[in-house]
Every structure is written in structure tokens, then in C-alpha cells.
Design a protein around this motif. Structure first.
Motif, PDB file in Angstrom:
ATOM      1  N   GLN A   1      76.493  44.972 -19.882  1.00 50.66           N
ATOM      2  CA  GLN A   1      77.301  44.802 -21.077  1.00 50.66           C
ATOM      3  C   GLN A   1      77.814  46.165 -21.514  1.00 50.66           C
ATOM      4  N   MET A   2      79.122  46.289 -21.584  1.00 50.24           N
ATOM      5  CA  MET A   2      79.751  47.565 -21.919  1.00 50.24           C
ATOM      6  C   MET A   2      80.474  47.419 -23.248  1.00 50.24           C
ATOM      7  N   ASN A   3      80.002  48.122 -24.247  1.00 47.46           N
ATOM      8  CA  ASN A   3      80.578  48.079 -25.583  1.00 47.46           C
ATOM      9  C   ASN A   3      81.179  49.429 -25.954  1.00 47.46           C
ATOM     10  N   SER A   4      81.991  49.418 -26.981  1.00 46.23           N
ATOM     11  CA  SER A   4      82.631  50.647 -27.474  1.00 46.23           C
ATOM     12  C   SER A   4      83.278  51.425 -26.331  1.00 46.23           C
ATOM     13  N   LEU A   5      84.014  50.716 -25.514  1.00 41.92           N
ATOM     14  CA  LEU A   5      84.613  51.335 -24.329  1.00 41.92           C
ATOM     15  C   LEU A   5      85.647  52.380 -24.705  1.00 41.92           C
ATOM     16  N   LYS A   6      85.713  53.416 -23.861  1.00 47.08           N
ATOM     17  CA  LYS A   6      86.630  54.532 -24.072  1.00 47.08           C
ATOM     18  C   LYS A   6      87.530  54.660 -22.833  1.00 47.08           C
ATOM     19  N   PRO A   7      88.683  55.270 -22.982  1.00 45.26           N
ATOM     20  CA  PRO A   7      89.517  55.512 -21.794  1.00 45.26           C
ATOM     21  C   PRO A   7      88.768  56.261 -20.693  1.00 45.26           C
ATOM     22  N   ALA A   8      87.809  57.118 -21.067  1.00 44.73           N
ATOM     23  CA  ALA A   8      87.018  57.857 -20.081  1.00 44.73           C
ATOM     24  C   ALA A   8      86.129  56.950 -19.247  1.00 44.73           C
ATOM     25  N   ASP A   9      85.950  55.694 -19.665  1.00 52.41           N
ATOM     26  CA  ASP A   9      85.152  54.742 -18.885  1.00 52.41           C
ATOM     27  C   ASP A   9      85.964  54.088 -17.776  1.00 52.41           C
ATOM     28  N   THR A  10      87.255  54.346 -17.750  1.00 58.86           N
ATOM     29  CA  THR A  10      88.113  53.780 -16.711  1.00 58.86           C
ATOM     30  C   THR A  10      87.694  54.292 -15.341  1.00 58.86           C
ATOM     31  N   ALA A  11      87.395  53.363 -14.440  1.00 56.63           N
ATOM     32  CA  ALA A  11      86.914  53.729 -13.110  1.00 56.63           C
ATOM     33  C   ALA A  11      86.738  52.470 -12.277  1.00 56.63           C
ATOM     34  N   MET A  12      86.479  52.681 -11.008  1.00 54.41           N
ATOM     35  CA  MET A  12      86.005  51.615 -10.138  1.00 54.41           C
ATOM     36  C   MET A  12      84.489  51.606 -10.264  1.00 54.41           C
ATOM     37  N   TYR A  13      83.927  50.449 -10.551  1.00 53.33           N
ATOM     38  CA  TYR A  13      82.491  50.309 -10.730  1.00 53.33           C
ATOM     39  C   TYR A  13      81.890  49.639  -9.505  1.00 53.33           C
ATOM     40  N   TYR A  14      80.794  50.217  -9.003  1.00 53.44           N
ATOM     41  CA  TYR A  14      80.143  49.724  -7.795  1.00 53.44           C
ATOM     42  C   TYR A  14      78.706  49.337  -8.110  1.00 53.44           C
ATOM     43  N   CYS A  15      78.316  48.149  -7.681  1.00 55.92           N
ATOM     44  CA  CYS A  15      76.929  47.722  -7.746  1.00 55.92           C
ATOM     45  C   CYS A  15      76.215  48.249  -6.504  1.00 55.92           C
ATOM     46  N   ALA A  16      74.961  48.662  -6.673  1.00 59.32           N
ATOM     47  CA  ALA A  16      74.222  49.223  -5.551  1.00 59.32           C
ATOM     48  C   ALA A  16      72.747  48.857  -5.663  1.00 59.32           C
ATOM     49  N   LEU A  17      72.083  48.786  -4.520  1.00 59.84           N
ATOM     50  CA  LEU A  17      70.673  48.419  -4.475  1.00 59.84           C
ATOM     51  C   LEU A  17      69.921  49.391  -3.582  1.00 59.84           C
ATOM     52  N   ALA A  18      68.798  49.902  -4.093  1.00 59.92           N
ATOM     53  CA  ALA A  18      67.924  50.793  -3.333  1.00 59.92           C
ATOM     54  C   ALA A  18      66.643  50.034  -3.016  1.00 59.92           C
ATOM     55  N   PRO A  19      66.497  49.532  -1.804  1.00 60.21           N
ATOM     56  CA  PRO A  19      65.300  48.773  -1.465  1.00 60.21           C
ATOM     57  C   PRO A  19      64.077  49.677  -1.336  1.00 60.21           C
ATOM     58  N   GLY A  20      62.957  49.210  -1.884  1.00 60.57           N
ATOM     59  CA  GLY A  20      61.726  49.962  -1.753  1.00 60.57           C
ATOM     60  C   GLY A  20      61.548  51.084  -2.750  1.00 60.57           C
ATOM     61  N   TYR A  21      62.473  51.270  -3.667  1.00 61.20           N
ATOM     62  CA  TYR A  21      62.399  52.335  -4.666  1.00 61.20           C
ATOM     63  C   TYR A  21      62.398  51.750  -6.069  1.00 61.20           C
ATOM     64  N   ILE A  22      61.660  52.363  -7.002  1.00 61.90           N
ATOM     65  CA  ILE A  22      61.894  52.117  -8.413  1.00 61.90           C
ATOM     66  C   ILE A  22      62.907  53.161  -8.884  1.00 61.90           C
ATOM     67  N   CYS A  23      63.390  53.017 -10.109  1.00 57.92           N
ATOM     68  CA  CYS A  23      64.486  53.868 -10.546  1.00 57.92           C
ATOM     69  C   CYS A  23      64.035  55.233 -11.070  1.00 57.92           C
ATOM     70  N   SER A  24      62.773  55.423 -11.252  1.00 60.69           N
ATOM     71  CA  SER A  24      62.314  56.735 -11.712  1.00 60.69           C
ATOM     72  C   SER A  24      61.527  57.433 -10.609  1.00 60.69           C
ATOM     73  N   PRO A  25      61.532  58.786 -10.587  1.00 64.50           N
ATOM     74  CA  PRO A  25      62.257  59.636 -11.524  1.00 64.50           C
ATOM     75  C   PRO A  25      63.767  59.534 -11.325  1.00 64.50           C
ATOM     76  N   ALA A  26      64.469  59.505 -12.446  1.00 68.19           N
ATOM     77  CA  ALA A  26      65.926  59.377 -12.418  1.00 68.19           C
ATOM     78  C   ALA A  26      66.561  60.774 -12.494  1.00 68.19           C
ATOM     79  N   PRO A  27      67.722  60.981 -11.895  1.00 62.38           N
ATOM     80  CA  PRO A  27      68.460  59.983 -11.143  1.00 62.38           C
ATOM     81  C   PRO A  27      68.033  59.955  -9.681  1.00 62.38           C
ATOM     82  N   ARG A  28      68.032  58.767  -9.116  1.00 64.39           N
ATOM     83  CA  ARG A  28      67.766  58.660  -7.702  1.00 64.39           C
ATOM     84  C   ARG A  28      69.003  59.129  -6.936  1.00 64.39           C
TER      85      ARG A  28
END
Length: 126
Positions: A81-108
Motif C-alpha cells: 500500500q503506497m500512500n502520500s505518493l510523490k513524483p519521486a516515487d515514479t519508477a518501475m517496481y519489481y517484486c523479488a524473492l530471496a529463498p532461504g533468507y530472512i530480511c534482516s540484517p537489512a538491506p539484503r
């Protein structure tokens, strides 16, 4: 074969909201980090928001307080959910999955994200 299918996106005026979704099929592992990157023309790919198999979320600094990531139902399906969007948020958005990893320490590092969606455009006009 693992596949990520993105939906949502589109165009909105500054201050508006959009929601992206990503459904992963073919993955059955119990440990994962999954989320969204974005890339604007001429810029490097940037981590936006991630959630892992513990249901813990992490966010890029530029979207904290405005974006919210969640998993739905049987997991492997995300909403952003993306709220309060700004022109700087304009981009191509990609979904990605890292199998076998948790997200921390971030950033992976990008290299642990083995699976990627095709990308979906988000455009925010001023």
C-alpha cells in the motif's frame, strides 16, 4: 519453477495512493524474504519494502511512514500500500524473492533475490 506475478500500479497525482500486489507460485520453502525494488530511468535499483517468513517488515528510508507491506492469506502473496505518493516515487517496481533468507540484517544484497517479477510501472504526476 518459481514465478512472481505483479499487479496494480498505474498513474496517480501527487498525494494519491496506489496498491501493488505480487503473487509467488512454485515456492514452498519455509524461510524467505520477499518484497519490492524500484528503478527510475537513469537511477540505480532501490530497495523499497520487504517482509519475511517471520512476518517482519523493513522499509527503505525514502518510503518509511508512507508505504506499508503485508502478506495475505497463505503467504507468498504480498500487498504494498503506497500512500502520500510523490513524483519521486515514479519508477518501475519489481517484486523479488530471496529463498532461504530472512530480511534482516537489512538491506539484503540484490544477489540473494533469486526470483524477480517482470516489473510494473508506477507514475506520480505533480
Amino acid at each position: 519453477e518459481v514465478q512472481l506475478v505483479e499487479s496494480g500500479g498505474g498513474s496517480v497525482q501527487s498525494g494519491g495512493s496506489l496498491r501493488l500486489s505480487c503473487a509467488a507460485s512454485g515456492y514452498t520453502g519455509s524461510t524467505y524474504c520477499m518484497g519490492w525494488f524500484r528503478q527510475a530511468p537513469g537511477k540505480e535499483r532501490e530497495g523499497v519494502a520487504f517482509i519475511d517468513s517471520r512476518d517482519l517488515a523493513t522499509y527503505g528510508e525514502s518510503v518509511k511512514g508512507r508505504f506499508a507491506i503485508s502478506q495475505v492469506n497463505d503467504k507468498y502473496t504480498l500487498n504494498l500500500q503506497m500512500n502520500s505518493l510523490k513524483p519521486a516515487d515514479t519508477a518501475m517496481y519489481y517484486c523479488a524473492l530471496a529463498p532461504g533468507y530472512i530480511c534482516s540484517p537489512a538491506p539484503r544484497p540484490n544477489s540473494v533475490f533469486r526470483y524477480w517479477g517482470q516489473g510494473i510501472q508506477v507514475t506520480v504526476s505533480s
